[in-house]
Write a protein that holds these residues in place. Structure first.
Motif, PDB file in Angstrom:
ATOM      1  N   PRO A   1       0.816  -1.214   0.000  1.00 50.63           N
ATOM      2  CA  PRO A   1       0.000   0.000   0.000  1.00 50.63           C
ATOM      3  C   PRO A   1       0.849   1.263   0.000  1.00 50.63           C
ATOM      4  CG  PRO A   1      -0.067  -1.075   2.133  1.00 50.63           C
ATOM      5  CD  PRO A   1       0.662  -2.003   1.221  1.00 50.63           C
ATOM      6  N   PRO A   2       0.280   2.390  -0.407  1.00 55.69           N
ATOM      7  CA  PRO A   2       1.050   3.639  -0.401  1.00 55.69           C
ATOM      8  C   PRO A   2       1.518   4.017   1.009  1.00 55.69           C
ATOM      9  CG  PRO A   2      -0.968   3.887  -1.662  1.00 55.69           C
ATOM     10  CD  PRO A   2      -1.067   2.570  -0.967  1.00 55.69           C
TER      11      PRO A   2
ATOM     12  N   ARG B   1      10.971   4.426 -12.944  1.00 56.31           N
ATOM     13  CA  ARG B   1      11.409   5.820 -13.065  1.00 56.31           C
ATOM     14  C   ARG B   1      10.382   6.689 -13.760  1.00 56.31           C
ATOM     15  NH1 ARG B   1      17.795   5.230 -14.852  1.00 56.31           N
ATOM     16  NH2 ARG B   1      18.499   4.142 -12.951  1.00 56.31           N
ATOM     17  N   GLN B   2       9.689   6.126 -14.734  1.00 53.49           N
ATOM     18  CA  GLN B   2       8.675   6.911 -15.445  1.00 53.49           C
ATOM     19  C   GLN B   2       7.546   7.332 -14.514  1.00 53.49           C
ATOM     20  OE1 GLN B   2       7.418   4.523 -18.746  1.00 53.49           O
ATOM     21  NE2 GLN B   2       9.373   4.690 -19.830  1.00 53.49           N
ATOM     22  N   VAL B   3       7.125   6.407 -13.640  1.00 52.01           N
ATOM     23  CA  VAL B   3       6.062   6.740 -12.683  1.00 52.01           C
ATOM     24  C   VAL B   3       6.533   7.822 -11.721  1.00 52.01           C
ATOM     25  CG1 VAL B   3       4.585   5.793 -10.867  1.00 52.01           C
ATOM     26  CG2 VAL B   3       5.125   4.410 -12.871  1.00 52.01           C
ATOM     27  N   ARG B   4       7.788   7.709 -11.276  1.00 54.94           N
ATOM     28  CA  ARG B   4       8.324   8.717 -10.363  1.00 54.94           C
ATOM     29  C   ARG B   4       8.427  10.082 -11.038  1.00 54.94           C
ATOM     30  NH1 ARG B   4      13.590   5.981  -7.905  1.00 54.94           N
ATOM     31  NH2 ARG B   4      13.251   4.433  -9.532  1.00 54.94           N
ATOM     32  N   ARG B   5       8.810  10.078 -12.317  1.00 51.08           N
ATOM     33  CA  ARG B   5       8.878  11.348 -13.041  1.00 51.08           C
ATOM     34  C   ARG B   5       7.503  11.996 -13.168  1.00 51.08           C
ATOM     35  NH1 ARG B   5      12.741   9.263 -17.955  1.00 51.08           N
ATOM     36  NH2 ARG B   5      14.696   9.160 -16.771  1.00 51.08           N
ATOM     37  N   LYS B   6       6.496  11.187 -13.477  1.00 53.54           N
ATOM     38  CA  LYS B   6       5.134  11.725 -13.567  1.00 53.54           C
ATOM     39  C   LYS B   6       4.689  12.307 -12.231  1.00 53.54           C
ATOM     40  CE  LYS B   6       3.519   8.700 -17.275  1.00 53.54           C
ATOM     41  NZ  LYS B   6       2.604   7.578 -17.628  1.00 53.54           N
ATOM     42  N   LYS B   7       5.026  11.614 -11.135  1.00 57.39           N
ATOM     43  CA  LYS B   7       4.659  12.118  -9.810  1.00 57.39           C
ATOM     44  C   LYS B   7       5.365  13.429  -9.498  1.00 57.39           C
ATOM     45  CE  LYS B   7       3.277   7.939  -7.383  1.00 57.39           C
ATOM     46  NZ  LYS B   7       3.568   7.039  -6.255  1.00 57.39           N
ATOM     47  N   LYS B   8       6.655  13.519  -9.899  1.00 60.00           N
ATOM     48  CA  LYS B   8       7.393  14.759  -9.663  1.00 60.00           C
ATOM     49  C   LYS B   8       6.796  15.913 -10.454  1.00 60.00           C
ATOM     50  CE  LYS B   8      11.937  12.988  -8.348  1.00 60.00           C
ATOM     51  NZ  LYS B   8      13.365  12.874  -8.746  1.00 60.00           N
ATOM     52  N   LYS B   9       6.373  15.624 -11.692  1.00 63.12           N
ATOM     53  CA  LYS B   9       5.741  16.663 -12.497  1.00 63.12           C
ATOM     54  C   LYS B   9       4.428  17.124 -11.876  1.00 63.12           C
ATOM     55  CE  LYS B   9       7.720  15.402 -16.963  1.00 63.12           C
ATOM     56  NZ  LYS B   9       7.442  14.853 -18.316  1.00 63.12           N
ATOM     57  N   SER B  10       3.688  16.167 -11.318  1.00 62.72           N
ATOM     58  CA  SER B  10       2.416  16.527 -10.682  1.00 62.72           C
ATOM     59  C   SER B  10       2.616  17.230  -9.351  1.00 62.72           C
ATOM     60  CB  SER B  10       1.550  15.286 -10.490  1.00 62.72           C
ATOM     61  OG  SER B  10       2.200  14.373  -9.618  1.00 62.72           O
ATOM     62  N   GLY B  11       3.819  17.131  -8.748  1.00 65.32           N
ATOM     63  CA  GLY B  11       4.101  17.866  -7.512  1.00 65.32           C
ATOM     64  C   GLY B  11       4.334  17.004  -6.295  1.00 65.32           C
TER      65      GLY B  11
ATOM     66  N   ARG C   1       6.551  14.217  -4.291  1.00 62.39           N
ATOM     67  CA  ARG C   1       7.883  13.620  -4.264  1.00 62.39           C
ATOM     68  C   ARG C   1       7.894  12.276  -3.542  1.00 62.39           C
ATOM     69  NH1 ARG C   1      11.731  18.830  -2.764  1.00 62.39           N
ATOM     70  NH2 ARG C   1      11.206  20.069  -4.624  1.00 62.39           N
ATOM     71  N   ARG C   2       6.749  11.722  -3.264  1.00 61.01           N
ATOM     72  CA  ARG C   2       6.666  10.468  -2.517  1.00 61.01           C
ATOM     73  C   ARG C   2       7.091   9.294  -3.391  1.00 61.01           C
ATOM     74  NH1 ARG C   2       0.796   9.336  -1.036  1.00 61.01           N
ATOM     75  NH2 ARG C   2       0.822   8.269  -3.033  1.00 61.01           N
ATOM     76  N   CYS C   3       7.860   8.399  -2.808  1.00 60.97           N
ATOM     77  CA  CYS C   3       8.312   7.196  -3.504  1.00 60.97           C
ATOM     78  C   CYS C   3       7.613   5.979  -2.884  1.00 60.97           C
ATOM     79  CB  CYS C   3       9.830   7.040  -3.395  1.00 60.97           C
ATOM     80  SG  CYS C   3      10.444   5.556  -4.192  1.00 60.97           S
ATOM     81  N   ASP C   4       6.780   5.329  -3.660  1.00 63.47           N
ATOM     82  CA  ASP C   4       6.065   4.142  -3.179  1.00 63.47           C
ATOM     83  C   ASP C   4       6.731   2.884  -3.728  1.00 63.47           C
ATOM     84  OD1 ASP C   4       4.190   5.611  -1.731  1.00 63.47           O
ATOM     85  OD2 ASP C   4       2.957   5.917  -3.520  1.00 63.47           O
ATOM     86  N   PHE C   5       6.225   1.728  -3.256  1.00 63.20           N
ATOM     87  CA  PHE C   5       6.783   0.431  -3.640  1.00 63.20           C
ATOM     88  C   PHE C   5       5.693  -0.419  -4.270  1.00 63.20           C
ATOM     89  CE2 PHE C   5       9.138   2.036  -0.002  1.00 63.20           C
ATOM     90  CZ  PHE C   5      10.439   1.989  -0.464  1.00 63.20           C
ATOM     91  N   THR C   6       6.107  -1.337  -5.132  1.00 55.17           N
ATOM     92  CA  THR C   6       5.154  -2.176  -5.872  1.00 55.17           C
ATOM     93  C   THR C   6       5.061  -3.597  -5.313  1.00 55.17           C
ATOM     94  OG1 THR C   6       6.915  -2.706  -7.447  1.00 55.17           O
ATOM     95  CG2 THR C   6       5.448  -0.872  -7.997  1.00 55.17           C
ATOM     96  N   GLU C   7       6.193  -4.191  -4.896  1.00 53.05           N
ATOM     97  CA  GLU C   7       6.218  -5.562  -4.376  1.00 53.05           C
ATOM     98  C   GLU C   7       7.356  -5.683  -3.375  1.00 53.05           C
ATOM     99  OE1 GLU C   7       6.814  -8.107  -7.687  1.00 53.05           O
ATOM    100  OE2 GLU C   7       8.604  -7.057  -8.400  1.00 53.05           O
TER     101      GLU C   7
END
Length: 278
Positions: A71-72, A99-109, A111-117
């Motif tokens: 979960p986030p 990295r692409q998901v993190r870049r999209k999140k950074k663009k949206s504002g 800076r949180r880094c979540d995990f997938t598995e």
């Protein structure tokens, strides 16, 4: 012989009888036997303890469970606190997002880094099996006010899976990613070099053309020979014409067959009429 003489001398000096000497020697031998038996018992107990400890060490094989959903805002420390109640935990690894998901999140504002598995190592594989069977598809929190109560555990025990397999897989993924980046960089370099070479060629040809015009020579303008691709409307019209031609052919064939059948009927009628008249 010498021992006997020495023993007799000691008896004479001490004034003890041979019976007392025998008793003393017997008591000493008994004490020595008891001490030896005690030492044997202590060594046997120590050996038993060592064997039990070795058995426990052999039986305590680590086991790894796989977490398919993270979960986030869940971090390794939260995971350790949640699962340490069921058994001793060793290593924990959570796979971060792409990295692409993190870049999209950074663009949206954000800076949180979540995990997938994730992967969690228990010191005892029996505990890991019990945890995977009991917690799968159950809420993460025990109380409603807890942080991750609305999320469910997605746990699977990995049979015959070791931590080295995970490290090898991560190393392989890293090498594949580096190779892909190298291939992309080399392709981009090739495209840029090709573009620059063409620009230089076009500039050189333009310079030659202008020079010929100054000298009064006739310059042939270069024309590009190409065929334009058909539009969708043209393709549909072509198909319609083809269908119409096929239907027209079928109609013509049907008319011919009707005419032939009529002619055959007229011939048969003439034949039958002539037979009746005769």
């Amino acid at each position: 012989m010498k021992r006997r003489e020495e023993e007799e001398k000691q008896r004479k000096t001490t004034g003890q009888s041979p019976e007392e000497d025998q008793r003393r020697t017997s008591t000493q031998s008994k004490e020595e036997e008891e001490a030896a038996s005690e030492q044997k018992g202590a060594s046997a107990a120590a050996d038993d303890d060592d064997e039990e400890a070795k058995k426990k060490e052999r039986k305590c094989v680590p086991g790894i469970i796989y977490l398919g959903h993270i979960p986030p805002r869940l971090r390794p420390k939260h995971l350790r606190n949640l699962l340490s109640a069921y058994g001793e935990i060793g290593r924990i690894f959570l796979q971060p997002e792409d990295r692409q998901v993190r870049r999209k999140k950074k663009k949206s504002g954000s800076r949180r880094c979540d995990f997938t598995e994730g992967w969690v190592e228990f010191r005892d594989k029996r505990v890991a099996k019990r945890v995977a069977l009991s917690l799968h598809n159950t809420p993460m929190g025990t109380k409603k006010r807890q942080r991750f109560f609305s999320d469910l555990w997605n746990i699977k025990y990995l049979h015959r899976f070791h931590w080295t397999h995970l490290s090898e897989r991560l190393a392989y993924e890293q090498t594949v990613l580096q190779q892909r980046l190298r291939a992309e960089v080399s392709q981009a370099k090739k495209e840029t070099s090709f573009y620059l070479n063409n620009v230089e060629k076009s500039a050189h040809l333009e310079h030659l053309r202008k020079k010929r015009q100054r000298d009064g020579e006739q310059v042939e303008e270069k024309t590009w020979d190409f065929t334009q691709r058909q539009t969708e409307e043209e393709i549909q019209k072509k198909k319609k014409k083809k269908k119409d031609s096929i239907t027209q052919k079928r109609l013509n064939k049907a008319r011919l067959m009707q005419q032939e059948s009529k002619s055959n009927v007229s011939l048969l009628a003439k034949i039958f009429n002539s037979n009746q008249s005769e």
